[in-house]
Design a protein around this motif. Sequence first.
Motif, PDB file in Angstrom:
ATOM      1  N   LYS A  40       4.010   9.191   9.776  1.00 54.30           N
ATOM      2  CA  LYS A  40       2.956   9.190   8.807  1.00 54.30           C
ATOM      3  C   LYS A  40       2.560   7.665   8.878  1.00 54.30           C
ATOM      4  O   LYS A  40       1.275   7.349   8.786  1.00 54.30           O
ATOM      5  CB  LYS A  40       3.445   9.462   7.289  1.00 54.30           C
ATOM      6  CG  LYS A  40       3.458  10.839   7.145  1.00 54.30           C
ATOM      7  CD  LYS A  40       4.074  11.138   5.748  1.00 54.30           C
ATOM      8  CE  LYS A  40       4.058  12.607   5.455  1.00 54.30           C
ATOM      9  NZ  LYS A  40       4.653  12.692   4.235  1.00 54.30           N
ATOM     10  N   ALA A  41       3.419   6.683   9.004  1.00 56.80           N
ATOM     11  CA  ALA A  41       3.114   5.285   8.870  1.00 56.80           C
ATOM     12  C   ALA A  41       2.471   4.931  10.164  1.00 56.80           C
ATOM     13  O   ALA A  41       1.485   3.841   9.781  1.00 56.80           O
ATOM     14  CB  ALA A  41       4.513   4.529   8.614  1.00 56.80           C
TER      15      ALA A  41
ATOM     16  N   MET B 114       0.880  -1.205  -0.070  1.00 59.81           N
ATOM     17  CA  MET B 114      -0.065   0.076   0.037  1.00 59.81           C
ATOM     18  C   MET B 114       0.961   1.142  -0.003  1.00 59.81           C
ATOM     19  O   MET B 114       1.805   1.202   0.780  1.00 59.81           O
ATOM     20  CB  MET B 114      -0.893   0.163   1.231  1.00 59.81           C
ATOM     21  CG  MET B 114      -1.514   1.332   1.614  1.00 59.81           C
ATOM     22  SD  MET B 114      -2.347   1.517   3.046  1.00 59.81           S
ATOM     23  CE  MET B 114      -1.941   0.529   4.235  1.00 59.81           C
ATOM     24  N   LEU B 115       0.528   2.345  -0.706  1.00 56.67           N
ATOM     25  CA  LEU B 115       1.129   3.381  -0.733  1.00 56.67           C
ATOM     26  C   LEU B 115       0.136   4.461  -0.098  1.00 56.67           C
ATOM     27  O   LEU B 115      -0.648   4.854  -0.551  1.00 56.67           O
ATOM     28  CB  LEU B 115       1.624   3.931  -2.127  1.00 56.67           C
ATOM     29  CG  LEU B 115       2.230   5.393  -2.519  1.00 56.67           C
ATOM     30  CD1 LEU B 115       3.424   5.459  -1.683  1.00 56.67           C
ATOM     31  CD2 LEU B 115       1.890   5.505  -4.005  1.00 56.67           C
ATOM     32  N   ALA B 116       0.955   5.119   0.839  1.00 58.34           N
ATOM     33  CA  ALA B 116       0.210   6.280   1.670  1.00 58.34           C
ATOM     34  C   ALA B 116       0.772   7.335   1.162  1.00 58.34           C
ATOM     35  O   ALA B 116       1.591   8.165   1.845  1.00 58.34           O
ATOM     36  CB  ALA B 116       0.549   6.001   3.170  1.00 58.34           C
ATOM     37  N   SER B 117       0.715   7.941  -0.132  1.00 57.05           N
ATOM     38  CA  SER B 117       1.161   9.201  -0.447  1.00 57.05           C
ATOM     39  C   SER B 117       0.328   9.673  -1.870  1.00 57.05           C
ATOM     40  O   SER B 117      -0.379   9.006  -2.530  1.00 57.05           O
ATOM     41  CB  SER B 117       2.491   8.809  -1.247  1.00 57.05           C
ATOM     42  OG  SER B 117       2.954  10.071  -1.745  1.00 57.05           O
TER      43      SER B 117
ATOM     44  N   GLN C 167      -4.573   9.311   4.392  1.00 50.25           N
ATOM     45  CA  GLN C 167      -4.860   9.855   5.704  1.00 50.25           C
ATOM     46  C   GLN C 167      -4.294  11.281   5.948  1.00 50.25           C
ATOM     47  O   GLN C 167      -3.269  11.402   5.316  1.00 50.25           O
ATOM     48  CB  GLN C 167      -4.870   9.074   6.884  1.00 50.25           C
ATOM     49  CG  GLN C 167      -5.789   7.632   6.736  1.00 50.25           C
ATOM     50  CD  GLN C 167      -5.413   6.784   8.192  1.00 50.25           C
ATOM     51  OE1 GLN C 167      -5.305   7.486   9.371  1.00 50.25           O
ATOM     52  NE2 GLN C 167      -5.353   5.725   7.858  1.00 50.25           N
ATOM     53  N   GLU C 168      -5.061  12.169   6.653  1.00 54.12           N
ATOM     54  CA  GLU C 168      -4.308  13.250   6.874  1.00 54.12           C
ATOM     55  C   GLU C 168      -3.581  13.270   8.302  1.00 54.12           C
ATOM     56  O   GLU C 168      -3.952  12.563   9.033  1.00 54.12           O
ATOM     57  CB  GLU C 168      -5.466  14.464   7.518  1.00 54.12           C
ATOM     58  CG  GLU C 168      -6.141  15.107   6.304  1.00 54.12           C
ATOM     59  CD  GLU C 168      -5.268  16.002   5.065  1.00 54.12           C
ATOM     60  OE1 GLU C 168      -4.585  16.628   5.921  1.00 54.12           O
ATOM     61  OE2 GLU C 168      -5.346  15.737   3.967  1.00 54.12           O
TER      62      GLU C 168
END
Length: 190
Positions: A48-49, A1-4, A25-26
């Motif tokens: 962030k993670a 998963m990429l959180a960007s 997510q903010e």
Amino acid sequence: MLASNSPRRRQLLTDLGLTYEVRLQEVDESFSEHLRRAEVAEYLAAHKAQAYRAGLAADEVVLTADTIVCLEDDVLNKPADEAEAIRMLTRLQGRAHDVFTGVCLLTGGGQQVVFSDQTRVHFRALTPTEIEFYVRQYRPLDKAGAYGAQDWIGMVAVTRLEGSYFNVMGLPVHRVWEELTKLMGGLLPA
């Protein structure tokens, strides 16, 4: 998963041949003033993670990243507006600076790998007209240091790089591949 939300990071992972989903997510991106250079990028990526930890399935890995530009020890994040972007680029022009991208890989099983990569970027001297043109035409308000190496300014201002070009774009793909391979026990089929 990429959180960007970065289209550049998405493209780089796609170009690597990885399959992923984007989840956003903010997350507060403030950091302690005692952190320096690479520490800032690594802290922000790891921070962030943590926002994704609870929602990870056992077989999932989340990748978070944060890119910062440092002129000596000053961290130049994303500019708030055009005026700040012009000020940042005015400071960077004619000088060398460092780009750090911090990356965090977090598994649903709780393993976490945090690392950063550094690239030294050399800019030629720019005129105020060139800087204003770039800021108004390309609106680099979503980019650390107020520029994208893949944009017009990268073509006309960057005279030399020491390190990974992809790191300057926002993701040190060589290191991501290396660390994912270790974490996953190999990525390519045997």
